[in-house]
Design a protein around this motif. Structure first.
Motif, PDB file in Angstrom:
ATOM      1  N   GLY A 169       0.694  -1.248   0.037  1.00 25.55           N
ATOM      2  CA  GLY A 169      -0.045   0.054  -0.001  1.00 25.55           C
ATOM      3  C   GLY A 169       0.817   1.143  -0.016  1.00 25.55           C
ATOM      4  O   GLY A 169       1.951   1.265   0.151  1.00 25.55           O
ATOM      5  N   GLY A 170       0.007   2.420  -0.205  1.00 19.71           N
ATOM      6  CA  GLY A 170       0.914   3.536  -0.220  1.00 19.71           C
ATOM      7  C   GLY A 170       1.304   4.154   0.964  1.00 19.71           C
ATOM      8  O   GLY A 170       0.274   4.009   1.910  1.00 19.71           O
ATOM      9  N   ILE A 171       2.447   4.551   1.195  1.00 16.79           N
ATOM     10  CA  ILE A 171       2.928   5.027   2.593  1.00 16.79           C
ATOM     11  C   ILE A 171       3.564   6.445   2.291  1.00 16.79           C
ATOM     12  O   ILE A 171       4.402   6.647   1.224  1.00 16.79           O
ATOM     13  CB  ILE A 171       3.741   4.363   3.301  1.00 16.79           C
ATOM     14  CG1 ILE A 171       3.328   2.920   3.864  1.00 16.79           C
ATOM     15  CG2 ILE A 171       4.618   5.049   4.546  1.00 16.79           C
ATOM     16  CD1 ILE A 171       4.353   1.877   4.280  1.00 16.79           C
ATOM     17  N   SER A 172       3.298   7.497   3.058  1.00 16.74           N
ATOM     18  CA  SER A 172       3.722   8.846   2.668  1.00 16.74           C
ATOM     19  C   SER A 172       4.111   9.596   4.085  1.00 16.74           C
ATOM     20  O   SER A 172       3.367   9.193   4.903  1.00 16.74           O
ATOM     21  CB  SER A 172       3.102   9.643   1.808  1.00 16.74           C
ATOM     22  OG  SER A 172       1.911   9.919   2.418  1.00 16.74           O
ATOM     23  N   ILE A 173       5.027  10.203   3.901  1.00 20.78           N
ATOM     24  CA  ILE A 173       5.673  11.347   5.095  1.00 20.78           C
ATOM     25  C   ILE A 173       5.154  12.685   4.623  1.00 20.78           C
ATOM     26  O   ILE A 173       5.339  13.008   3.494  1.00 20.78           O
ATOM     27  CB  ILE A 173       7.139  11.126   5.684  1.00 20.78           C
ATOM     28  CG1 ILE A 173       6.972   9.756   6.107  1.00 20.78           C
ATOM     29  CG2 ILE A 173       7.082  12.201   6.709  1.00 20.78           C
ATOM     30  CD1 ILE A 173       8.575   9.337   6.253  1.00 20.78           C
ATOM     31  N   VAL A 174       4.347  13.329   5.339  1.00 18.62           N
ATOM     32  CA  VAL A 174       3.839  14.703   4.911  1.00 18.62           C
ATOM     33  C   VAL A 174       4.057  15.696   6.251  1.00 18.62           C
ATOM     34  O   VAL A 174       3.803  15.441   7.253  1.00 18.62           O
ATOM     35  CB  VAL A 174       2.138  14.758   4.568  1.00 18.62           C
ATOM     36  CG1 VAL A 174       1.847  15.901   4.348  1.00 18.62           C
ATOM     37  CG2 VAL A 174       2.081  13.510   3.661  1.00 18.62           C
ATOM     38  N   SER A 175       4.551  16.966   5.729  1.00 18.85           N
ATOM     39  CA  SER A 175       4.686  17.855   6.510  1.00 18.85           C
ATOM     40  C   SER A 175       3.632  18.535   7.188  1.00 18.85           C
ATOM     41  O   SER A 175       2.616  18.277   6.721  1.00 18.85           O
ATOM     42  CB  SER A 175       5.493  18.932   6.088  1.00 18.85           C
ATOM     43  OG  SER A 175       4.640  19.731   5.059  1.00 18.85           O
ATOM     44  N   PRO A 176       3.550  19.277   8.313  1.00 18.73           N
ATOM     45  CA  PRO A 176       2.533  19.878   8.962  1.00 18.73           C
ATOM     46  C   PRO A 176       1.828  20.718   7.897  1.00 18.73           C
ATOM     47  O   PRO A 176       0.599  20.983   7.992  1.00 18.73           O
ATOM     48  CB  PRO A 176       3.042  20.589  10.303  1.00 18.73           C
ATOM     49  CG  PRO A 176       4.328  19.611  10.572  1.00 18.73           C
ATOM     50  CD  PRO A 176       4.950  19.216   9.259  1.00 18.73           C
ATOM     51  N   GLU A 177       2.631  21.471   6.930  1.00 19.63           N
ATOM     52  CA  GLU A 177       1.927  22.076   6.019  1.00 19.63           C
ATOM     53  C   GLU A 177       1.352  21.589   4.716  1.00 19.63           C
ATOM     54  O   GLU A 177       0.883  22.070   4.115  1.00 19.63           O
ATOM     55  CB  GLU A 177       3.400  23.020   5.464  1.00 19.63           C
ATOM     56  CG  GLU A 177       3.635  23.936   6.537  1.00 19.63           C
ATOM     57  CD  GLU A 177       4.528  23.384   7.545  1.00 19.63           C
ATOM     58  OE1 GLU A 177       4.833  23.652   8.664  1.00 19.63           O
ATOM     59  OE2 GLU A 177       5.386  22.347   7.005  1.00 19.63           O
ATOM     60  N   GLY A 178       1.454  20.075   4.775  1.00 20.11           N
ATOM     61  CA  GLY A 178       0.903  19.381   3.697  1.00 20.11           C
ATOM     62  C   GLY A 178       1.732  19.020   2.547  1.00 20.11           C
ATOM     63  O   GLY A 178       1.242  18.505   1.571  1.00 20.11           O
TER      64      GLY A 178
END
Length: 181
Positions: free
Chosen positions: A31-40
């Motif tokens: 599955g898709g895994i991502s890391i996203v900043s608090p700003e998106g």
């Protein structure tokens, strides 16, 4: 061959092993895994995310998740993100729509949690994104068929009422004729 426990689990190798395990899980997850900043902003994405949305990895890093989120789903997602930041919830899961690079809608099940630093400040979000477009399509098709069946059942009930009424009328007429005769 004998497994050398100390070679792999000595403190100097433990961090390297943890990083290697994390990288393997991240890169090879189905599955898709991502890391996203608090700003998106996308900080890191795996190949499943790239495949799901159709963008090259470098293109995604130039985008904000808001750029590819369906506008009708954005407010709910942002509200949940704020609840995570405010500490009201530990994680959330929603169904939401994204836009593929080619313009069509991708339905996804989004699961998000927040990672904080030692001072309890938000560092980044970890998001798991699973494509549920096929399931959504099957659900809509099933709902359509159920509605067709309900409509047909109503027509059959109406027909049964009409047929019963007509038969009663004819039977009544026959009864009257036989009594007359």
């Amino acid at each position: 061959m004998v497994f050398n426990f100390q070679r792999y689990f000595m403190p100097k190798n433990l961090d390297r092993l943890k990083n290697k395990v994390f990288q393997n899980v991240f890169d090879n997850a189905n599955g898709g895994i991502s890391i996203v900043s608090p700003e998106g902003v996308w900080i890191k994405v795996n190949q499943s995310i790239v495949d799901l949305f159709g963008y090259e990895e470098e293109e995604l890093y130039q985008l904000n998740f808001r750029d590819i989120t369906h506008r009708d789903d954005l407010e709910l997602d942002l509200a949940h993100m704020q609840q995570l930041i405010d500490g009201e919830i530990d994680n959330y899961q929603i169904e939401k729509r994204y836009f593929h690079k080619k313009g069509y809608v991708v339905w996804a099940l989004l699961s998000v949690s927040l990672v904080r630093d030692e001072a309890n400040e938000p560092i980044y979000f970890i998001a798991q994104i699973t494509d549920i477009s096929t399931q959504k399509s099957a659900t809509w098709h099933l709902e359509f068929l159920i509605n067709v069946i309900k409509g047909q059942n109503e027509k059959l009930k109406d027909f049964a009422h009409i047929a019963t009424h007509d038969i009663r009328t004819h039977v009544g007429n026959l009864f009257s004729i036989t009594e007359f005769l």
